[in-house]
Design a protein around this motif. Sequence first.
Motif, PDB file in Angstrom:
ATOM      1  N   SER A   1      -6.329   4.776 -15.393  1.00 37.48           N
ATOM      2  CA  SER A   1      -5.014   5.058 -15.973  1.00 37.48           C
ATOM      3  C   SER A   1      -4.244   6.058 -15.118  1.00 37.48           C
ATOM      4  N   CYS A   2      -4.950   7.018 -14.510  1.00 36.58           N
ATOM      5  CA  CYS A   2      -4.290   7.960 -13.604  1.00 36.58           C
ATOM      6  C   CYS A   2      -3.738   7.217 -12.391  1.00 36.58           C
ATOM      7  N   LEU A   3      -4.523   6.279 -11.887  1.00 35.48           N
ATOM      8  CA  LEU A   3      -4.094   5.502 -10.727  1.00 35.48           C
ATOM      9  C   LEU A   3      -2.885   4.638 -11.078  1.00 35.48           C
ATOM     10  N   ASP A   4      -2.877   4.072 -12.282  1.00 38.53           N
ATOM     11  CA  ASP A   4      -1.719   3.283 -12.727  1.00 38.53           C
ATOM     12  C   ASP A   4      -0.463   4.140 -12.763  1.00 38.53           C
ATOM     13  N   ARG A   5      -0.597   5.366 -13.230  1.00 39.08           N
ATOM     14  CA  ARG A   5       0.552   6.270 -13.300  1.00 39.08           C
ATOM     15  C   ARG A   5       1.086   6.581 -11.904  1.00 39.08           C
ATOM     16  N   ILE A   6       0.179   6.802 -10.961  1.00 36.64           N
ATOM     17  CA  ILE A   6       0.591   7.087  -9.582  1.00 36.64           C
ATOM     18  C   ILE A   6       1.265   5.865  -8.963  1.00 36.64           C
ATOM     19  N   GLN A   7       0.668   4.693  -9.151  1.00 35.26           N
ATOM     20  CA  GLN A   7       1.248   3.470  -8.590  1.00 35.26           C
ATOM     21  C   GLN A   7       2.606   3.163  -9.214  1.00 35.26           C
ATOM     22  N   GLY A   8       2.768   3.494 -10.498  1.00 36.06           N
ATOM     23  CA  GLY A   8       4.060   3.307 -11.144  1.00 36.06           C
ATOM     24  C   GLY A   8       5.123   4.207 -10.541  1.00 36.06           C
ATOM     25  N   ALA A   9       4.752   5.451 -10.236  1.00 31.87           N
ATOM     26  CA  ALA A   9       5.698   6.380  -9.616  1.00 31.87           C
ATOM     27  C   ALA A   9       6.079   5.908  -8.215  1.00 31.87           C
ATOM     28  N   VAL A  10       5.110   5.349  -7.486  1.00 34.43           N
ATOM     29  CA  VAL A  10       5.397   4.808  -6.149  1.00 34.43           C
ATOM     30  C   VAL A  10       6.360   3.632  -6.251  1.00 34.43           C
ATOM     31  N   ALA A  11       6.132   2.754  -7.218  1.00 29.71           N
ATOM     32  CA  ALA A  11       6.998   1.578  -7.391  1.00 29.71           C
ATOM     33  C   ALA A  11       8.430   1.993  -7.711  1.00 29.71           C
ATOM     34  N   LYS A  12       8.597   3.059  -8.501  1.00 28.02           N
ATOM     35  CA  LYS A  12       9.941   3.535  -8.845  1.00 28.02           C
ATOM     36  C   LYS A  12      10.690   4.036  -7.614  1.00 28.02           C
ATOM     37  N   GLN A  13       9.951   4.408  -6.579  1.00 26.34           N
ATOM     38  CA  GLN A  13      10.586   4.890  -5.350  1.00 26.34           C
ATOM     39  C   GLN A  13      10.506   3.833  -4.247  1.00 26.34           C
TER      40      GLN A  13
ATOM     41  N   ALA B   1     -10.367   6.206  -4.184  1.00 29.74           N
ATOM     42  CA  ALA B   1      -9.570   5.243  -4.949  1.00 29.74           C
ATOM     43  C   ALA B   1      -8.275   4.903  -4.218  1.00 29.74           C
ATOM     44  N   PHE B   2      -7.646   5.901  -3.608  1.00 24.84           N
ATOM     45  CA  PHE B   2      -6.443   5.641  -2.816  1.00 24.84           C
ATOM     46  C   PHE B   2      -6.750   4.657  -1.685  1.00 24.84           C
ATOM     47  N   LYS B   3      -7.829   4.887  -0.975  1.00 23.34           N
ATOM     48  CA  LYS B   3      -8.175   4.024   0.155  1.00 23.34           C
ATOM     49  C   LYS B   3      -8.476   2.602  -0.310  1.00 23.34           C
ATOM     50  N   GLU B   4      -9.191   2.482  -1.417  1.00 29.71           N
ATOM     51  CA  GLU B   4      -9.548   1.158  -1.923  1.00 29.71           C
ATOM     52  C   GLU B   4      -8.326   0.382  -2.399  1.00 29.71           C
ATOM     53  N   ASN B   5      -7.276   1.109  -2.798  1.00 30.12           N
ATOM     54  CA  ASN B   5      -6.074   0.460  -3.319  1.00 30.12           C
ATOM     55  C   ASN B   5      -4.910   0.472  -2.325  1.00 30.12           C
ATOM     56  N   GLY B   6      -5.189   0.827  -1.085  1.00 25.57           N
ATOM     57  CA  GLY B   6      -4.162   0.784  -0.054  1.00 25.57           C
ATOM     58  C   GLY B   6      -3.042   1.784  -0.245  1.00 25.57           C
ATOM     59  N   ILE B   7      -3.349   2.931  -0.860  1.00 26.10           N
ATOM     60  CA  ILE B   7      -2.341   3.972  -1.082  1.00 26.10           C
ATOM     61  C   ILE B   7      -2.464   5.013   0.020  1.00 26.10           C
TER      62      ILE B   7
END
Length: 253
Positions: A232-244, A150-156
């Motif tokens: 939803s887990c991925l959304d939470r991770i992406q939200g934390a990345v955006a905050k930083q 999922a990380f790879k597919e979403n460029g994380i």
Amino acid sequence: MTENDLTREEPRVLVAVMNNHRDFRIAGEEGWYRVPYERAPSRLGADFLALYQTKAFGEERWAVNYYAPIRRYHIVSRRSLLPDEPDHPRADHLYYKIEIGALHRLPRPIPSRRLRRITFIPTTLDRLLRAQEINDLWFGDAVEEKLWQAFKENGISAERYYPLKEEEEAYQIDFALFCKDGRIAVILEGQTSVDNVSVVREQPRIDDYDLAARGWTVLRFPGLELIESLPSCLDRIQGAVAKQRGLSSEQWG
């Protein structure tokens, strides 16, 4: 990961560090590599040895470029391996002598995107030949693999099994994300069940407080939550990345 995950039907590979030209010459010309007996990984047995080259190797540094078939293993003293160094402080220490065949260059290098400490990585020949970067080599349980994909597919961009040391205890962060304004530790925990196979995560636990004191934001996910609610887990991770302020492109961790 269990021993059954790397079956004899799929050739096994041990990725090991190569940090100087003398040992690289020995591997290529004399056909062997050494591993200190007391520091050998639990999964030392493999069909192939691959070499992760460090900064001493110029343009080939910080990447896996070569691999070779493993012929046999011996336990010998350092003195017998390197008789020209009889006064070395570890001369009488035991080592695994891994005899190998000819070194082969991989079709493409497998680089480490972020400079980090790497010792041994057990993997498979298929993963070695398909990997685009170091993190593709690690072989996790089904939950880890699902999140990694999922990380790879979403460029994380994430670092798998990122090592930390707290006093005398060594820890690993399942997935470390390096951002412009901080670092995020994604940790999977608890018992999971994938394809009717139960997995209990038993790695040492580092407290969130200790991680926060080191500048980490900690996100813990029970394995079952990732299986049942990955978006939803991925959304939470992406939200934390955006905050930083997004992911950092700097090499140093």
